[in-house]
Design an enzyme around this catalytic site. Sequence first.
Site, PDB file in Angstrom:
ATOM      1  N   LYS A 278      -7.495  -5.945  -7.018  1.00  0.00           N
ATOM      2  CA  LYS A 278      -6.133  -5.418  -7.140  1.00  0.00           C
ATOM      3  C   LYS A 278      -5.426  -6.067  -8.332  1.00  0.00           C
ATOM      4  CE  LYS A 278      -5.193  -4.596  -2.216  1.00  0.00           C
ATOM      5  NZ  LYS A 278      -4.981  -3.144  -2.331  1.00  0.00           N
TER       6      LYS A 278
ATOM      7  N   ARG B 276     -10.949   0.645   6.396  1.00  0.00           N
ATOM      8  CA  ARG B 276     -11.678   1.696   7.121  1.00  0.00           C
ATOM      9  C   ARG B 276     -13.102   1.239   7.460  1.00  0.00           C
ATOM     10  NH1 ARG B 276     -10.773   5.820   2.255  1.00  0.00           N
ATOM     11  NH2 ARG B 276      -8.911   4.526   2.097  1.00  0.00           N
TER      12      ARG B 276
HETATM   13  N1  BES Z   1      -4.426  -2.895   2.309  1.00  0.00           N
HETATM   14  C1  BES Z   1      -4.508  -1.835   1.377  1.00  0.00           C
HETATM   15  C2  BES Z   1      -3.428  -0.791   1.565  1.00  0.00           C
HETATM   16  C3  BES Z   1      -2.020  -1.214   1.271  1.00  0.00           C
HETATM   17  C4  BES Z   1      -1.489  -1.020   0.008  1.00  0.00           C
HETATM   18  C5  BES Z   1      -1.215  -1.725   2.269  1.00  0.00           C
HETATM   19  C6  BES Z   1      -0.187  -1.384  -0.233  1.00  0.00           C
HETATM   20  C7  BES Z   1       0.084  -2.082   2.011  1.00  0.00           C
HETATM   21  C8  BES Z   1       0.608  -1.891   0.758  1.00  0.00           C
HETATM   22  C9  BES Z   1      -5.871  -1.137   1.507  1.00  0.00           C
HETATM   23  O1  BES Z   1      -6.921  -1.943   1.871  1.00  0.00           O
HETATM   24  C10 BES Z   1      -6.189  -0.554   0.169  1.00  0.00           C
HETATM   25  O2  BES Z   1      -6.371  -1.297  -0.738  1.00  0.00           O
HETATM   26  N2  BES Z   1      -6.243   0.770   0.096  1.00  0.00           N
HETATM   27  C11 BES Z   1      -6.535   1.441  -1.118  1.00  0.00           C
HETATM   28  C12 BES Z   1      -7.463   2.578  -0.815  1.00  0.00           C
HETATM   29  C13 BES Z   1      -8.037   3.225  -2.033  1.00  0.00           C
HETATM   30  C14 BES Z   1      -8.954   2.275  -2.757  1.00  0.00           C
HETATM   31  C15 BES Z   1      -8.787   4.480  -1.629  1.00  0.00           C
HETATM   32  C16 BES Z   1      -5.220   1.947  -1.694  1.00  0.00           C
HETATM   33  O3  BES Z   1      -4.356   2.371  -0.938  1.00  0.00           O
HETATM   34  O4  BES Z   1      -5.060   1.867  -2.901  1.00  0.00           O
HETATM   35 MN    MN Z   2      -7.828  -2.879   0.213  1.00  0.00          MN
END
Ligand code: BES
Ligand code: MN
Length: 496
Positions: free
Chosen positions: A274, A348
Amino acid sequence: MEIKAVVSGKLKKGGDDACLVVPVYEKEFPLQSAVLDPAHAAVFKALAARDAVTGKAQATYYLPTPGALCGGVLALGLGKRGACDAETLRRAAGKAVRHFARHRVTKLIFDASAFPEVPVDAFVEGLVLAQYDFDVYRKQPEGKSVPAKVGAVTIIVPDAKKAGNLERQCGLAALIATGVNGARQLANTAANEMTPAALARFAQGIAEQSDCTCTVLDEKKMAKLGMNALLGVARGADNAPKLILLEYRHPKATKTVAVAGKGVCFDSGGISIKPAQNMHEMKFDMCGAAAVLCAMMTIAWLRPKVNVIAVVPAVENKTGSKAQTPGDIVRAYNGKTIEVHNTDAEGRLILADAMAYTVDKYKPDTIVDLATLTGACVVALGHCCAGILGNDDAVIDGLIRAGEATGDRLWKLPLWDDYKKQMEGTHADLCNIGSGRDAGTITAAAFLQHFVGDTPWAHLDIAGVAYGVKGVPHLNPKHATGFGVRLLVKWIMGLA
Ligand code: BES
Ligand code: MN
Ligand code: ZN
């Protein structure tokens, strides 16, 4: 919180650290109270005439009245009569707490004698939520005393016959709010302390203090069971993953529900890392787990006639040299193979194994999962509600209703089979991300659907509401909200 309900004749003097709280609807002055000094009522009337007090929702006015029945009187604005609901009271309590802290109030006398329709329990709930602070790490500034907190509420009721019932309701509200604060504390605690092992210890603590049973599966056990989707996520971290199972059983129960909570104690994204900005917020990626565990704690206190299984896959998503790599293919507990195209879509993966195992082992009548699953959910719905999706409209509707009653609001998104098809992989049965960024919340849910079989299931994406919610007076915008605890408790109590 100590709670008593009395008729006005039985009321004792509150003292200077007490505050008399008098509800008022918009523009409905003079104040309606059985115990307010006429001189103070006159002051409020004069203030109202100049629009200094209005009775608008969330508008509060504190009048110091040293030496009187209480050291101060607070006019608690409830907005238009008829438009006032439980959330109005929670939010009003959130605003009122600022006055209580400033004036060092430790006791309240809430005069509901002219307001039998007002949900005082929601005020108590708002009070307990608003008084929570995450302050264990802060040094008390020198010369400054610990902030005062309200620890007792006496409610004046019009009818002595209603006192017992109201006391019970308000006591229940305070208890549930305490459960919510437990979840907030778990989630606020930084990832260096709130590890998968720490979450497991918390669950074991719940079991020790109640008649729940706690089982924690370690890495070895999970490997034996074939939980490679979960283990793949955990590979990049030194802190070992745990699969936490907490069972509450009632001898007269006829139904079993399972609740799963995403427990990513820190989500760096893994190799699909990230951006640095706001990455620290990913300590909150275990808010689903916190909600599920603290809902269980509350359920164990309340003992409803229903069996509840809580399941928490707890991991860290890090970037160690053994970390899962984009393109890796893993075989999940239910035998389905998954291509991991993005290691940041880890929630997931861990829920897939946790839920497949839960439906296989416990055969629950219903399974509900809570997860900070997608940023897309924040884009779609913002911070006012969580997204809900699933394969069973009756379950979804029941949860939406519980959400409306508790303030943990839900909004339904569609989950047609077309979405499920979109999650098929090129080399494996499934891929852990959809193609492109379209409908990210739905494709995530569609992925999960492959792991619950025919079990009636609902998925709550709480990414937007689990922390950082602004503009709700009883919740601190910098902290976790405990979203899901009140909702789950209400829903489960309603099943019993
Ligand atoms: N934990 C994150 C989702 C999230 C993002 C929660 C911002 C709270 C605030 C999750 O694990 C994630 O990174 N999801 C990705 C999925 C994508 C790679 C398909 C996302 O939402 O960018
Ligand atoms: Mn994630
Ligand atoms: Zn995550």
